[in-house]
Write a protein that holds these residues in place. Structure first.
Motif, PDB file in Angstrom:
ATOM      1  N   CYS A 244     -13.847  -2.757  16.541  1.00  0.00           N
ATOM      2  CA  CYS A 244     -13.326  -3.310  17.802  1.00  0.00           C
ATOM      3  C   CYS A 244     -13.563  -2.343  18.968  1.00  0.00           C
ATOM      4  O   CYS A 244     -13.947  -2.767  20.070  1.00  0.00           O
ATOM      5  CB  CYS A 244     -11.840  -3.621  17.662  1.00  0.00           C
ATOM      6  SG  CYS A 244     -11.460  -4.936  16.476  1.00  0.00           S
ATOM      7  N   GLY A 245     -13.353  -1.054  18.721  1.00  0.00           N
ATOM      8  CA  GLY A 245     -13.561  -0.082  19.790  1.00  0.00           C
ATOM      9  C   GLY A 245     -15.010  -0.015  20.243  1.00  0.00           C
ATOM     10  O   GLY A 245     -15.300   0.027  21.442  1.00  0.00           O
ATOM     11  N   VAL A 246     -15.929  -0.021  19.295  1.00  0.00           N
ATOM     12  CA  VAL A 246     -17.351   0.012  19.653  1.00  0.00           C
ATOM     13  C   VAL A 246     -17.751  -1.263  20.390  1.00  0.00           C
ATOM     14  O   VAL A 246     -18.496  -1.220  21.387  1.00  0.00           O
ATOM     15  CB  VAL A 246     -18.204   0.220  18.391  1.00  0.00           C
ATOM     16  CG1 VAL A 246     -19.681   0.019  18.696  1.00  0.00           C
ATOM     17  CG2 VAL A 246     -17.972   1.606  17.817  1.00  0.00           C
ATOM     18  N   ALA A 247     -17.270  -2.428  19.921  1.00  0.00           N
ATOM     19  CA  ALA A 247     -17.610  -3.685  20.580  1.00  0.00           C
ATOM     20  C   ALA A 247     -17.089  -3.727  22.023  1.00  0.00           C
ATOM     21  O   ALA A 247     -17.811  -4.091  22.958  1.00  0.00           O
ATOM     22  CB  ALA A 247     -17.055  -4.858  19.776  1.00  0.00           C
ATOM     23  N   VAL A 248     -15.825  -3.330  22.209  1.00  0.00           N
ATOM     24  CA  VAL A 248     -15.251  -3.334  23.564  1.00  0.00           C
ATOM     25  C   VAL A 248     -15.945  -2.301  24.446  1.00  0.00           C
ATOM     26  O   VAL A 248     -16.241  -2.562  25.627  1.00  0.00           O
ATOM     27  CB  VAL A 248     -13.734  -3.066  23.491  1.00  0.00           C
ATOM     28  CG1 VAL A 248     -13.154  -2.889  24.893  1.00  0.00           C
ATOM     29  CG2 VAL A 248     -13.033  -4.208  22.775  1.00  0.00           C
ATOM     30  N   GLY A 249     -16.240  -1.121  23.903  1.00  0.00           N
ATOM     31  CA  GLY A 249     -16.903  -0.094  24.696  1.00  0.00           C
ATOM     32  C   GLY A 249     -18.297  -0.485  25.127  1.00  0.00           C
ATOM     33  O   GLY A 249     -18.695  -0.263  26.276  1.00  0.00           O
ATOM     34  N   VAL A 250     -19.066  -1.094  24.221  1.00  0.00           N
ATOM     35  CA  VAL A 250     -20.423  -1.523  24.573  1.00  0.00           C
ATOM     36  C   VAL A 250     -20.377  -2.641  25.606  1.00  0.00           C
ATOM     37  O   VAL A 250     -21.153  -2.665  26.574  1.00  0.00           O
ATOM     38  CB  VAL A 250     -21.179  -1.959  23.306  1.00  0.00           C
ATOM     39  CG1 VAL A 250     -22.507  -2.621  23.667  1.00  0.00           C
ATOM     40  CG2 VAL A 250     -21.426  -0.760  22.408  1.00  0.00           C
ATOM     41  N   TYR A 251     -19.462  -3.601  25.428  1.00  0.00           N
ATOM     42  CA  TYR A 251     -19.357  -4.701  26.396  1.00  0.00           C
ATOM     43  C   TYR A 251     -18.941  -4.183  27.774  1.00  0.00           C
ATOM     44  O   TYR A 251     -19.509  -4.598  28.806  1.00  0.00           O
ATOM     45  CB  TYR A 251     -18.339  -5.723  25.896  1.00  0.00           C
ATOM     46  CG  TYR A 251     -18.147  -6.881  26.853  1.00  0.00           C
ATOM     47  CD1 TYR A 251     -19.051  -7.930  26.892  1.00  0.00           C
ATOM     48  CD2 TYR A 251     -17.060  -6.909  27.730  1.00  0.00           C
ATOM     49  CE1 TYR A 251     -18.887  -8.989  27.778  1.00  0.00           C
ATOM     50  CE2 TYR A 251     -16.883  -7.957  28.618  1.00  0.00           C
ATOM     51  CZ  TYR A 251     -17.791  -8.992  28.629  1.00  0.00           C
ATOM     52  OH  TYR A 251     -17.624 -10.027  29.512  1.00  0.00           O
ATOM     53  N   ALA A 252     -17.975  -3.274  27.805  1.00  0.00           N
ATOM     54  CA  ALA A 252     -17.544  -2.725  29.091  1.00  0.00           C
ATOM     55  C   ALA A 252     -18.626  -1.871  29.731  1.00  0.00           C
ATOM     56  O   ALA A 252     -18.735  -1.811  30.960  1.00  0.00           O
ATOM     57  CB  ALA A 252     -16.267  -1.901  28.916  1.00  0.00           C
ATOM     58  N   ALA A 258     -16.073  -4.522  34.525  1.00  0.00           N
ATOM     59  CA  ALA A 258     -14.942  -4.202  33.643  1.00  0.00           C
ATOM     60  C   ALA A 258     -14.356  -2.841  34.019  1.00  0.00           C
ATOM     61  O   ALA A 258     -15.056  -1.987  34.578  1.00  0.00           O
ATOM     62  CB  ALA A 258     -15.397  -4.194  32.187  1.00  0.00           C
ATOM     63  N   PRO A 259     -13.079  -2.615  33.730  1.00  0.00           N
ATOM     64  CA  PRO A 259     -12.482  -1.299  34.028  1.00  0.00           C
ATOM     65  C   PRO A 259     -13.180  -0.186  33.266  1.00  0.00           C
ATOM     66  O   PRO A 259     -13.547  -0.342  32.096  1.00  0.00           O
ATOM     67  CB  PRO A 259     -11.033  -1.464  33.565  1.00  0.00           C
ATOM     68  CG  PRO A 259     -10.786  -2.937  33.553  1.00  0.00           C
ATOM     69  CD  PRO A 259     -12.094  -3.573  33.218  1.00  0.00           C
ATOM     70  N   ARG A 260     -13.378   0.943  33.939  1.00  0.00           N
ATOM     71  CA  ARG A 260     -14.066   2.069  33.309  1.00  0.00           C
ATOM     72  C   ARG A 260     -13.274   2.659  32.153  1.00  0.00           C
ATOM     73  O   ARG A 260     -13.840   3.360  31.311  1.00  0.00           O
ATOM     74  CB  ARG A 260     -14.333   3.146  34.348  1.00  0.00           C
ATOM     75  CG  ARG A 260     -15.310   2.754  35.440  1.00  0.00           C
ATOM     76  CD  ARG A 260     -16.691   2.416  34.891  1.00  0.00           C
ATOM     77  NE  ARG A 260     -16.812   0.998  34.514  1.00  0.00           N
ATOM     78  CZ  ARG A 260     -17.828   0.505  33.814  1.00  0.00           C
ATOM     79  NH1 ARG A 260     -18.770   1.314  33.383  1.00  0.00           N
ATOM     80  NH2 ARG A 260     -17.888  -0.776  33.528  1.00  0.00           N
ATOM     81  N   LEU A 261     -11.982   2.376  32.093  1.00  0.00           N
ATOM     82  CA  LEU A 261     -11.167   2.862  30.983  1.00  0.00           C
ATOM     83  C   LEU A 261     -11.577   2.213  29.670  1.00  0.00           C
ATOM     84  O   LEU A 261     -11.359   2.784  28.593  1.00  0.00           O
ATOM     85  CB  LEU A 261      -9.679   2.606  31.268  1.00  0.00           C
ATOM     86  CG  LEU A 261      -8.678   3.132  30.241  1.00  0.00           C
ATOM     87  CD1 LEU A 261      -8.769   4.648  30.158  1.00  0.00           C
ATOM     88  CD2 LEU A 261      -7.263   2.687  30.584  1.00  0.00           C
ATOM     89  N   LEU A 262     -12.172   1.024  29.742  1.00  0.00           N
ATOM     90  CA  LEU A 262     -12.582   0.316  28.540  1.00  0.00           C
ATOM     91  C   LEU A 262     -14.017   0.627  28.124  1.00  0.00           C
ATOM     92  O   LEU A 262     -14.484   0.108  27.114  1.00  0.00           O
ATOM     93  CB  LEU A 262     -12.453  -1.197  28.760  1.00  0.00           C
ATOM     94  CG  LEU A 262     -11.053  -1.729  29.049  1.00  0.00           C
ATOM     95  CD1 LEU A 262     -11.097  -3.221  29.289  1.00  0.00           C
ATOM     96  CD2 LEU A 262     -10.106  -1.397  27.904  1.00  0.00           C
ATOM     97  N   ALA A 263     -14.713   1.459  28.879  1.00  0.00           N
ATOM     98  CA  ALA A 263     -16.113   1.742  28.576  1.00  0.00           C
ATOM     99  C   ALA A 263     -16.240   2.955  27.655  1.00  0.00           C
ATOM    100  O   ALA A 263     -16.153   2.833  26.428  1.00  0.00           O
ATOM    101  CB  ALA A 263     -16.892   1.943  29.874  1.00  0.00           C
ATOM    102  N   THR A 264     -16.422   4.122  28.226  1.00  0.00           N
ATOM    103  CA  THR A 264     -16.655   5.326  27.420  1.00  0.00           C
ATOM    104  C   THR A 264     -15.466   5.707  26.540  1.00  0.00           C
ATOM    105  O   THR A 264     -15.657   6.044  25.358  1.00  0.00           O
ATOM    106  CB  THR A 264     -17.040   6.491  28.340  1.00  0.00           C
ATOM    107  OG1 THR A 264     -18.175   6.119  29.137  1.00  0.00           O
ATOM    108  CG2 THR A 264     -17.375   7.729  27.531  1.00  0.00           C
ATOM    109  N   PRO A 265     -14.207   5.682  27.053  1.00  0.00           N
ATOM    110  CA  PRO A 265     -13.088   6.050  26.153  1.00  0.00           C
ATOM    111  C   PRO A 265     -12.982   5.145  24.927  1.00  0.00           C
ATOM    112  O   PRO A 265     -12.767   5.643  23.806  1.00  0.00           O
ATOM    113  CB  PRO A 265     -11.857   5.921  27.062  1.00  0.00           C
ATOM    114  CG  PRO A 265     -12.381   6.113  28.440  1.00  0.00           C
ATOM    115  CD  PRO A 265     -13.728   5.478  28.427  1.00  0.00           C
TER     116      PRO A 265
END
Length: 360
Positions: A244-252, A258-265
């Motif tokens: 889930c973390g990788v999927a959300v990070g790649v999508y963000a 999308a908020p930058r908090l959902l990307a690299t972190p």
């Protein structure tokens, strides 16, 4: 280190990293000159360092598939009216009217230069990626690649190896069936010859793949020791959290709104959770290795060539947009940096040792 240049099979992970680097570089551009250069680089390396194993003969099938992709992409542009947006008309075909509920889709119509070039560029990009993957399959031994898979992914690796070896098995089966049928008379008609040829090839390839899977299972591939229920639940939770973390990070990362908090972190959190789950799951998988593949400087050099090619292509896509994504109304430009980045992938033809001969 003295035996690094002796005839031997290079580590399969090095070949896959090199090929994925070329494929990544192809995904960063639609320039046909760069794409043809990458495809040529992969072909030259395969010709220079391809072993004499049966699975190495599958590269030509990937080339045929790549050509078919390009031709199909261009034909789809012609069939579905790619010239509806305007441009230099090359062929004026009559447009077939479609129902009103089919909006944005045209059947036939004028064929423009821009529509054909757009289909050609897109098809070349996908075809080049297919050729790069085919180069990895032709150079890396899939059975030896299984020994390099992490212990926690050994069961998945076994299934992937069986799936990857299906196409090379088809090539070997086709060769054996063709040789067998050349010794006996049969139906001279094309339809009858195809039926007598296709069914044995598919049956033999499936039987050989199933035999490979059965042999792996007999030798204990993917066997795991018993683990308490709490440890299994923790491992599953970590793997799910990592996915889930990788999927959300790649999508963000791809969606700039999308908020930058959902990307690299989130991407870093997902990777850490996945690695933790793999390490925890690998503790209960026991396996031994007989004569493990060495990792010497040729492996590092081949892998570095793929990584450098991908990084240069990414830099070109960020700083030289007209080179990475040329316009359709002019000849695609090429800079020395872009060309050098593609030609770096040619170094494994010299850096990698010659393959070990198996057949007499």
């Amino acid at each position: 280190m003295s035996g690094a240049r002796l005839p031997r099979d290079l580590h399969p992970v090095a070949w896959w990293v090199w090929a994925l680097g070329l494929a990544t570089a192809a995904s960063f551009t639609t320039n046909p000159l760069l794409l043809l250069t990458l495809a040529g680089v992969a072909t030259v390396v395969v010709v220079a360092r391809r072993p004499d194993q049966p699975w190495a003969a599958s590269f030509r099938i990937y080339v045929v598939v790549a050509v078919w992709i390009v031709v199909t992409r261009v034909l789809f542009r012609v069939l579905f009216g790619g010239g509806s947006d305007g441009g230099w008309v090359l062929l004026a075909l009559p447009e077939i009217p479609l129902p009103g509920w089919v909006r944005g889709l045209h059947l036939l119509g004028p064929v423009t230069r821009e529509s054909l070039l757009a289909g050609l560029y897109d098809g070349l990009r996908l075809g080049t990626i297919v050729i790069c993957v085919g180069a990895a399959n032709a150079l890396a031994n899939p059975k030896r690649l299984l020994r390099s898979v992490p212990a926690a992914l050994h069961e998945v690796g076994t299934a992937l190896v069986v799936a990857v070896t299906m196409l090379p098995q088809l090539v070997e089966s086709a060769r054996r069936v063709r040789s067998a049928q050349a010794l006996r008379a049969g139906d001279p008609r094309r339809t009858g010859r195809l039926r007598r040829y296709l069914v044995p090839v598919l049956e033999d390839a499936l039987d050989r793949s199933f035999s490979l899977a059965a042999g792996m299972d007999t030798r204990g591939y993917g066997r795991s020791a018993g683990a308490p229920p709490a440890e299994r639940r923790l491992t599953g939770a970590l793997m799910l959290l990592g996915l889930c973390g990788v999927a959300v990070g790649v999508y963000a990362g791809l969606d700039h709104t999308a908020p930058r908090l959902l990307a690299t972190p989130m991407l870093v959190l997902g990777v850490l959770a996945a690695v933790s789950g793999l390490v925890l799951a690998g503790r209960r998988v026991g396996r031994t290795r007989y004569r493990p593949d060495p990792w010497l400087w040729p492996e590092a050099a081949v892998m570095a060539c793929g990584v450098v090619t991908a990084l240069v292509a990414w830099w070109i896509s960020q700083h030289q947009l007209l080179v990475a994504y040329p316009g359709l109304a002019s000849f695609p430009p090429v800079t020395p940096a872009a060309l050098a980045g593609c030609l770096v992938g040619l170094l494994p033809a010299v850096a990698a040792p010659e393959p070990r001969l198996v057949r007499a």
